[in-house]
Design a protein around this motif. Structure first.
Motif, PDB file in Angstrom:
ATOM      1  N   ASP A  33       0.578  -1.329  -0.032  1.00 15.90           N
ATOM      2  CA  ASP A  33      -0.289   0.085  -0.156  1.00 15.90           C
ATOM      3  C   ASP A  33       0.718   1.455   0.508  1.00 15.90           C
ATOM      4  OD1 ASP A  33       0.499   0.793   2.888  1.00 15.90           O
ATOM      5  OD2 ASP A  33      -1.155  -0.358   3.690  1.00 15.90           O
ATOM      6  N   PRO A  34       0.274   2.759  -0.390  1.00 13.53           N
ATOM      7  CA  PRO A  34       1.166   3.735  -0.234  1.00 13.53           C
ATOM      8  C   PRO A  34       1.985   3.926   0.788  1.00 13.53           C
ATOM      9  CG  PRO A  34      -1.390   4.149  -1.056  1.00 13.53           C
ATOM     10  CD  PRO A  34      -0.910   2.956  -0.669  1.00 13.53           C
ATOM     11  N   ASN A  35       1.622   3.575   2.201  1.00 14.05           N
ATOM     12  CA  ASN A  35       2.612   4.137   3.321  1.00 14.05           C
ATOM     13  C   ASN A  35       3.042   3.353   3.329  1.00 14.05           C
ATOM     14  OD1 ASN A  35       0.537   6.155   3.309  1.00 14.05           O
ATOM     15  ND2 ASN A  35      -0.170   5.865   4.914  1.00 14.05           N
ATOM     16  N   SER A  36       3.436   1.833   3.421  1.00  9.60           N
ATOM     17  CA  SER A  36       3.936   0.772   3.868  1.00  9.60           C
ATOM     18  C   SER A  36       4.927  -0.196   2.771  1.00  9.60           C
ATOM     19  CB  SER A  36       2.474  -0.545   4.796  1.00  9.60           C
ATOM     20  OG  SER A  36       1.917  -0.113   5.581  1.00  9.60           O
ATOM     21  N   GLY A  37       4.611   0.528   1.656  1.00  5.82           N
ATOM     22  CA  GLY A  37       5.291  -0.377   1.790  1.00  5.82           C
ATOM     23  C   GLY A  37       5.158  -2.053   0.603  1.00  5.82           C
ATOM     24  N   THR A  38       5.770  -2.614   0.065  1.00  3.55           N
ATOM     25  CA  THR A  38       6.091  -3.891  -0.020  1.00  3.55           C
ATOM     26  C   THR A  38       6.757  -5.148   1.582  1.00  3.55           C
ATOM     27  OG1 THR A  38       5.655  -3.395  -1.902  1.00  3.55           O
ATOM     28  CG2 THR A  38       6.333  -5.925  -1.844  1.00  3.55           C
ATOM     29  N   THR A  39       5.633  -6.168   1.247  1.00  2.92           N
ATOM     30  CA  THR A  39       6.221  -6.644   2.380  1.00  2.92           C
ATOM     31  C   THR A  39       6.354  -8.010   1.476  1.00  2.92           C
ATOM     32  OG1 THR A  39       5.020  -6.008   4.006  1.00  2.92           O
ATOM     33  CG2 THR A  39       5.236  -8.418   3.972  1.00  2.92           C
ATOM     34  N   THR A  40       6.766  -9.042   1.895  1.00  2.00           N
ATOM     35  CA  THR A  40       7.033 -10.679   0.574  1.00  2.00           C
ATOM     36  C   THR A  40       6.963 -11.990   2.010  1.00  2.00           C
ATOM     37  OG1 THR A  40       9.187 -10.518   0.559  1.00  2.00           O
ATOM     38  CG2 THR A  40       8.288  -9.712  -1.150  1.00  2.00           C
ATOM     39  N   GLY A  41       6.819 -13.481   1.350  1.00  4.50           N
ATOM     40  CA  GLY A  41       6.273 -14.108   2.295  1.00  4.50           C
ATOM     41  C   GLY A  41       5.705 -15.438   1.716  1.00  4.50           C
ATOM     42  N   LEU A  42       5.406 -15.634   2.383  1.00  2.00           N
ATOM     43  CA  LEU A  42       4.231 -17.425   2.696  1.00  2.00           C
ATOM     44  C   LEU A  42       3.969 -17.496   3.016  1.00  2.00           C
ATOM     45  CD1 LEU A  42       4.185 -19.970   0.638  1.00  2.00           C
ATOM     46  CD2 LEU A  42       5.939 -21.143   1.985  1.00  2.00           C
ATOM     47  N   LEU A  43       2.783 -17.905   2.112  1.00  2.00           N
ATOM     48  CA  LEU A  43       1.267 -18.442   3.361  1.00  2.00           C
ATOM     49  C   LEU A  43       0.478 -19.124   2.765  1.00  2.00           C
ATOM     50  CD1 LEU A  43      -1.408 -16.306   5.023  1.00  2.00           C
ATOM     51  CD2 LEU A  43      -2.400 -16.194   2.757  1.00  2.00           C
ATOM     52  N   GLY A  49      -6.910   3.085  -7.305  1.00  2.00           N
ATOM     53  CA  GLY A  49      -7.130   4.424  -7.564  1.00  2.00           C
ATOM     54  C   GLY A  49      -5.922   4.726  -7.813  1.00  2.00           C
ATOM     55  N   TYR A  50      -6.677   6.325  -8.505  1.00  2.47           N
ATOM     56  CA  TYR A  50      -5.526   6.559  -9.205  1.00  2.47           C
ATOM     57  C   TYR A  50      -6.323   8.629  -8.950  1.00  2.47           C
ATOM     58  CZ  TYR A  50      -2.487  10.088 -12.565  1.00  2.47           C
ATOM     59  OH  TYR A  50      -1.515  11.098 -13.441  1.00  2.47           O
ATOM     60  N   GLY A  51      -5.244   9.520  -8.317  1.00  3.34           N
ATOM     61  CA  GLY A  51      -5.951  10.920  -7.619  1.00  3.34           C
ATOM     62  C   GLY A  51      -4.313  11.286  -8.650  1.00  3.34           C
ATOM     63  N   SER A  52      -4.287  12.489  -7.622  1.00  2.00           N
ATOM     64  CA  SER A  52      -3.877  13.906  -7.955  1.00  2.00           C
ATOM     65  C   SER A  52      -2.238  13.574  -7.850  1.00  2.00           C
ATOM     66  CB  SER A  52      -3.817  14.762  -8.309  1.00  2.00           C
ATOM     67  OG  SER A  52      -3.875  15.488  -6.498  1.00  2.00           O
ATOM     68  N   GLU A  53      -1.776  12.817  -6.962  1.00  4.89           N
ATOM     69  CA  GLU A  53      -0.158  12.175  -6.432  1.00  4.89           C
ATOM     70  C   GLU A  53      -0.424  10.820  -7.226  1.00  4.89           C
ATOM     71  OE1 GLU A  53      -0.514  14.277  -2.385  1.00  4.89           O
ATOM     72  OE2 GLU A  53       0.225  12.074  -2.424  1.00  4.89           O
ATOM     73  N   GLY A  54      -0.776  10.126  -8.204  1.00  5.77           N
ATOM     74  CA  GLY A  54      -0.439   9.554  -9.028  1.00  5.77           C
ATOM     75  C   GLY A  54      -1.549   7.883  -8.938  1.00  5.77           C
ATOM     76  N   LEU A  55      -0.689   7.015  -8.759  1.00  2.34           N
ATOM     77  CA  LEU A  55      -1.771   5.485  -8.418  1.00  2.34           C
ATOM     78  C   LEU A  55      -0.896   4.960  -6.926  1.00  2.34           C
ATOM     79  CD1 LEU A  55      -0.516   3.768 -12.084  1.00  2.34           C
ATOM     80  CD2 LEU A  55      -2.816   4.171 -10.702  1.00  2.34           C
ATOM     81  N   ALA A  56      -2.789   4.196  -6.305  1.00  2.00           N
ATOM     82  CA  ALA A  56      -2.194   4.106  -4.892  1.00  2.00           C
ATOM     83  C   ALA A  56      -3.147   2.535  -5.067  1.00  2.00           C
ATOM     84  CB  ALA A  56      -2.947   4.628  -4.228  1.00  2.00           C
ATOM     85  N   VAL A  57      -2.413   1.381  -4.902  1.00  4.03           N
ATOM     86  CA  VAL A  57      -2.888  -0.258  -4.416  1.00  4.03           C
ATOM     87  C   VAL A  57      -3.455  -0.364  -2.907  1.00  4.03           C
ATOM     88  CG1 VAL A  57      -2.982  -2.442  -5.583  1.00  4.03           C
ATOM     89  CG2 VAL A  57      -1.341  -0.222  -6.802  1.00  4.03           C
ATOM     90  N   PHE A  58      -3.960  -1.531  -3.011  1.00  2.53           N
ATOM     91  CA  PHE A  58      -5.061  -1.711  -1.497  1.00  2.53           C
ATOM     92  C   PHE A  58      -4.880  -3.135  -2.007  1.00  2.53           C
ATOM     93  CE2 PHE A  58      -5.448   3.259  -1.621  1.00  2.53           C
ATOM     94  CZ  PHE A  58      -4.870   2.992  -0.860  1.00  2.53           C
ATOM     95  N   PHE A  88      -5.126   8.020  -2.149  1.00  3.94           N
ATOM     96  CA  PHE A  88      -4.018   8.579  -1.489  1.00  3.94           C
ATOM     97  C   PHE A  88      -4.306   7.340  -0.428  1.00  3.94           C
ATOM     98  CE2 PHE A  88      -5.771  11.335  -3.683  1.00  3.94           C
ATOM     99  CZ  PHE A  88      -5.011  12.932  -4.203  1.00  3.94           C
ATOM    100  N   GLY A  89      -2.486   7.053   0.329  1.00  2.00           N
ATOM    101  CA  GLY A  89      -2.540   6.232   1.262  1.00  2.00           C
ATOM    102  C   GLY A  89      -3.681   7.161   2.297  1.00  2.00           C
ATOM    103  N   LEU A 128      -8.921  11.302   6.061  1.00  2.00           N
ATOM    104  CA  LEU A 128      -9.580  10.890   4.427  1.00  2.00           C
ATOM    105  C   LEU A 128      -8.163  10.827   4.196  1.00  2.00           C
ATOM    106  CD1 LEU A 128     -11.295  13.822   2.770  1.00  2.00           C
ATOM    107  CD2 LEU A 128     -12.535  11.788   3.675  1.00  2.00           C
ATOM    108  N   GLY A 129      -8.237   9.193   3.000  1.00  2.00           N
ATOM    109  CA  GLY A 129      -7.566   8.187   2.798  1.00  2.00           C
ATOM    110  C   GLY A 129      -7.499   7.150   3.216  1.00  2.00           C
ATOM    111  N   GLY A 130      -6.531   6.053   2.113  1.00  4.17           N
ATOM    112  CA  GLY A 130      -6.665   4.474   2.311  1.00  4.17           C
ATOM    113  C   GLY A 130      -7.785   4.579   1.834  1.00  4.17           C
ATOM    114  N   ASP A 131      -8.578   3.083   2.057  1.00  8.50           N
ATOM    115  CA  ASP A 131      -9.508   2.161   0.979  1.00  8.50           C
ATOM    116  C   ASP A 131     -10.700   1.700   2.158  1.00  8.50           C
ATOM    117  OD1 ASP A 131      -7.619   0.545   2.771  1.00  8.50           O
ATOM    118  OD2 ASP A 131      -7.195  -1.114   1.718  1.00  8.50           O
ATOM    119  N   ARG A 132     -10.008   2.677   3.379  1.00 10.78           N
ATOM    120  CA  ARG A 132     -11.792   1.695   4.138  1.00 10.78           C
ATOM    121  C   ARG A 132     -12.698   2.895   5.432  1.00 10.78           C
ATOM    122  NH1 ARG A 132     -11.854  -3.192   4.177  1.00 10.78           N
ATOM    123  NH2 ARG A 132     -13.168  -3.413   6.014  1.00 10.78           N
ATOM    124  N   SER A 133     -14.172   3.175   5.335  1.00 11.67           N
ATOM    125  CA  SER A 133     -15.037   3.521   6.211  1.00 11.67           C
ATOM    126  C   SER A 133     -14.919   3.001   6.919  1.00 11.67           C
ATOM    127  CB  SER A 133     -15.902   3.760   5.399  1.00 11.67           C
ATOM    128  OG  SER A 133     -16.839   4.405   5.675  1.00 11.67           O
TER     129      SER A 133
END
Length: 442
Positions: free
Chosen positions: A78-88, A426-435, A347-348, A331-336
């Motif tokens: 996500d925009p704030n946390s960066g990338t986490t990898t692993g095995l689930l 999502g895409y806003g004025s600061e670019g792409l964000a993935v959640f 946005f993050g 405001l920001g992120g993917d949850r209400s």
């Protein structure tokens, strides 16, 4: 799964407990894997009238539908946390109707800033009326998490509904840009946040549609110097607003809800209207403020496979001379979150914060196909969406001026009646964000 949650801090600090990297990786990785398989499943002539799509012969030979667990390469971002990898590894328990009743999901993960870690998760769905979960994990450096919730009376068939929750969360990825609707991206800072709270919610069901609820949530918050190698620490850029140290609040919140949705988890029709007001009194050195607002959700099935879902929210802070930034609206992120953070999926989380916040979302939830997979039936949804919102300081300000707007596309895997995994771009004025995460954004 949650009632009225304490989203104020989680939105402002960019980390929702319901969307922590642990749950984001779980949903995002599983959904990505399902969508890849869906491409193989969706062959000409494959759909069966009145039933789910069946797997091609080569996948049947591998018995994917009957695996006791699902091994998943894990990628969460996500925009704030960066990338986490692993095995689930995901273990599913289903009932005679092929509905998922329990999920067990341990993993091993790695984050470039916080090292290796591990987490465990158990989600239980004994019935539509009662649910519970426990999530916990840690990494080599900085981050720790624990979240447990039990809720019953969800269907409002009895006189009372209630839930209890306990959370401890320490995150190193929190962001602060300053206060106000025009906070600049160039002023982005990092800080470590710790929080612990207990939350009790009791609702009196006047009827199936009407509920009056009281929530009590004592919360401790600690703001520590940032650990990012790329961003300045919060106190270096915002020495006043972003001062380090611990504080607490004691939220008492009263809400009145009118709810005709056919499901709390996977709604297809109905409305949910809520009005709330609350106060954190000046007990000792607790942060003192009041909150009030409204939240509206509507679900309209325009066709058998298409639902128009809409949401609007207004949160105000009428009193509070100098409330801490983590108590403000965001405001920001993917949850209400009712009475808390609101989404803006370009946005993050916590991108814009101030005393008052307004937001609106519209998305089209289209079911592309149903899959007979992992001992249950999964529906794959495509959901284009648009969102607008802003924060503002004074109650006399125009809430519709200078709105931030985003648009995007969501991918969802739905296992009715309880579970939704999603990846939203999502895409806003600061670019792409993935959640990614579990549950619909609203």
């Amino acid at each position: 799964m949650r009632g009225v949650l304490s989203g104020h801090f989680r939105g402002a600090c960019g980390r929702l407990v319901a969307g922590t990297p642990g749950l984001r990786c779980l949903a995002g990785s599983l959904l990505g894997w399902i969508l890849c398989l869906a491409g193989a499943f969706a062959q000409p002539g494959a759909p069966q009238p009145g039933g789910p799509v069946q797997a091609p012969s080569f996948l049947n030979a591998l018995n994917f539908r009957d695996l006791p667990f699902i091994p998943i390469p894990e990628v969460g971002t996500d925009p704030n946390s960066g990338t986490t990898t692993g095995l689930l590894s995901v273990f599913l328990t289903t009932d005679e109707q092929r509905e998922i009743r329990r999920i067990l999901a341990p993993d091993v993960i790695h984050h470039p800033d916080f090292g290796f870690g591990s987490r465990g998760r158990i989600f239980s769905y004994p019935s539509e009326d009662t649910q519970w979960y426990v999530v916990g994990g840690l990494k080599q450096r900085v981050e720790r998490e624990f979240d447990a919730l039990y809720t019953t009376g969800r269907l409002r068939q009895e006189a009372w509904s209630w839930s209890v929750q306990a959370v401890y969360d320490r995150s190193g990825t929190s962001r602060f840009f300053g206060i106000g609707n025009g906070a600049r991206r160039a002023d982005q800072t990092n800080f470590v946040t710790g929080q612990a709270f207990a939350e009790v919610r009791v609702g009196w069901n006047a009827s199936h549609d009407w509920q009056v609820a009281y929530l009590l949530r004592p919360r401790w918050v600690d703001v520590e110097a940032g650990v990012s190698r790329e961003l300045p620490s919060i106190q270096a850029v915002f020495p006043g607003t972003g001062r380090l140290g611990a504080g607490y609040d004691l939220l008492n919140l009263l809400s009145v809800t009118y709810d005709t949705r056919d499901s709390l988890d996977v709604p297809t029709r109905g409305v949910a209207l809520a009005a709330y007001a609350g106060v954190s009194p000046p007990v000792g050195s607790a942060a003192s403020y009041s909150v009030a607002g409204i939240d509206a959700r509507h679900f309209w099935p325009v066709a058998r496979d298409l639902i128009v879902a809409s949401h609007a929210a207004l949160r105000t802070m009428p009193t509070g001379v100098t409330p801490p930034f983590w108590a403000l609206g965001s405001l920001g992120g993917d949850r209400s979150v009712l009475a808390g953070a609101q989404p803006l999926r370009g946005f993050g989380a916590g991108r814009f914060i101030d005393r008052n916040a307004v937001s609106a979302s519209l998305e089209l939830r289209y079911t592309m196909l149903d899959l007979d997979l992992f001992k249950t039936t999964l529906s794959v949804e495509l959901a284009p969406f648009v969102e607008v919102g802003r924060v503002y300081h004074d109650l006399t300000g125009n809430p519709l001026a200078s709105l931030h707007a985003v648009g995007g596309l969501g991918f969802r895997a739905v296992a009715r009646p309880f579970i939704v995994g999603y990846v939203d771009i999502g895409y806003g004025s600061e670019g792409l964000a993935v959640f990614s995460g579990i549950k619909y954004p609203f």
